[in-house]
Design an enzyme around this catalytic site. Structure first.
Site, short mmCIF file in Angstrom:
data_model
loop_
_atom_site.label_atom_id
_atom_site.label_comp_id
_atom_site.label_asym_id
_atom_site.label_seq_id
_atom_site.Cartn_x
_atom_site.Cartn_y
_atom_site.Cartn_z
N ASP A 68 1.05 -1.07 -0.16
CA ASP A 68 -0.11 -0.05 0.29
C ASP A 68 0.88 1.33 0.10
O ASP A 68 2.44 0.85 0.54
CB ASP A 68 -1.15 -0.43 0.75
CG ASP A 68 -0.32 -0.38 2.19
OD1 ASP A 68 1.40 -0.57 2.49
OD2 ASP A 68 -0.98 -0.95 3.32
N ASN A 137 -7.78 -2.53 14.19
CA ASN A 137 -8.43 -2.86 13.95
C ASN A 137 -8.96 -4.34 12.65
O ASN A 137 -10.16 -4.30 12.26
CB ASN A 137 -9.53 -0.98 13.04
CG ASN A 137 -8.32 -0.94 11.63
OD1 ASN A 137 -7.97 -2.32 11.24
ND2 ASN A 137 -9.55 0.12 11.21
N HIS A 139 -7.61 -4.90 10.25
CA HIS A 139 -6.59 -4.21 8.87
C HIS A 139 -5.26 -5.58 8.76
O HIS A 139 -4.93 -5.89 9.14
CB HIS A 139 -7.08 -3.21 8.30
CG HIS A 139 -5.84 -2.42 8.52
ND1 HIS A 139 -5.72 -0.91 8.38
CD2 HIS A 139 -4.43 -2.84 8.94
CE1 HIS A 139 -4.94 -0.90 9.41
NE2 HIS A 139 -3.78 -1.42 9.76
N GLU A 144 -9.69 -2.26 5.18
CA GLU A 144 -10.35 -1.59 6.89
C GLU A 144 -11.63 -2.62 6.45
O GLU A 144 -11.54 -2.70 5.56
CB GLU A 144 -10.56 -0.63 6.73
CG GLU A 144 -9.00 0.76 6.40
CD GLU A 144 -8.67 0.46 7.66
OE1 GLU A 144 -8.53 0.41 8.46
OE2 GLU A 144 -8.27 2.21 7.64
#
Ligand code: PGA
Length: 244
Positions: A68, A137, A139, A144
């Site tokens: 990313d 979280n 991810h 996400e």
């Protein structure tokens, strides 16, 4: 079925992970490696650089695909993931930079940036060994929590929890980019082997849910339960919520 290597601490986790990467590079010197950024893999990359300096590893025939990149940041920006991977790893080993790839943060048309990266993945792939970290979280890469598992490279608006977690790399919260390009779950899933690295008590609960809870795009890493070849290397702290 996820294979779990339990490490005593961050140092041991990083050494074990480096051992797996070095074995892959020796077995297949022209491997395609999927690389991750963030705090977790720093120790792994240091171990790879040291192995290279000791003459134990040859990076000259490898290709790499990073997961990313922040939208809007160029590779010269010290906060970009291109800069990170250059300075943590590529600048110190004999890798051919033209065979290293990161989504183009300076391409401001998301459709083009994502299409170009998907073409590259299709041309180079499948990835032989894909490294992943785990977000607070749940991810993986910047996928996400969502209603679906996105397949290809896409542009995401980062979760507030991700922006908060990554704030430590920036001078202020306001400086953290809000959008990023990320490889999709489908591309990550097509890797032959996946190595998930997790460290610290802050990730213990989300790691437990990812490995033993329901598979759901609300917790993207849970999809790894379905991949045929996933290795988790984690320290005691990260594994502290899972039964021994
Ligand atoms: P970290 O990030 O390694 O900095 O904890 C992991 C991630 O967000 O994927």
């Amino acid at each position: 079925m996820v294979k779990i290597y339990r490490s005593r601490n961050y140092r041991e986790m990083s050494e074990t992970a480096a051992g797996l990467f070095l074995a892959q590079i020796r077995k297949k010197p022209d491997s395609v490696l999927g690389l991750a950024t963030g705090g977790t893999p720093v120790g792994l990359y240091q171990n790879l650089v040291q192995a290279y300096q000791r003459g134990e590893a040859d990076f000259s025939r490898l290709s790499t695909l990073n997961l990313d990149e922040y939208q809007g940041l160029s590779g010269e920006d010290p906060h970009s993931y291109r800069y990170f991977i250059n300075t943590q790893l590529f600048d110190h080993v004999n890798i051919e930079k033209t065979r290293t790839h990161v989504p183009d943060g300076t391409e401001l048309h998301p459709e083009k940036a994502c299409r170009d990266y998907d073409r590259l993945i299709a041309r180079l792939g499948p990835v032989d060994l894909q490294l992943l970290g785990l977000g607070p979280n749940g991810h993986i890469a910047f996928n996400e929590p969502d209603d679906i598992f996105p397949s290809g490279t896409h542009c995401v608006t980062l979760d507030s929890s991700t922006i908060e977690a990554n704030r430590r790399f920036f001078r202020s919260l306001g400086e953290v980019p809000k959008r990023a390009y990320t490889m999709g779950i489908g591309s990550i899933f097509s890797a032959r082997q996946i190595l998930l690295l997790v460290s610290g008590t802050g990730k213990a609960e989300i790691l437990k849910q990812a490995l033993s809870g329901p598979v759901t795009p609300r917790l993207p890493a849970s999809i790894l339960q379905f991949h045929p070849d996933v290795t988790l290397i984690a320290d005691e702290d990260a594994l502290s919520s899972l039964p021994r």
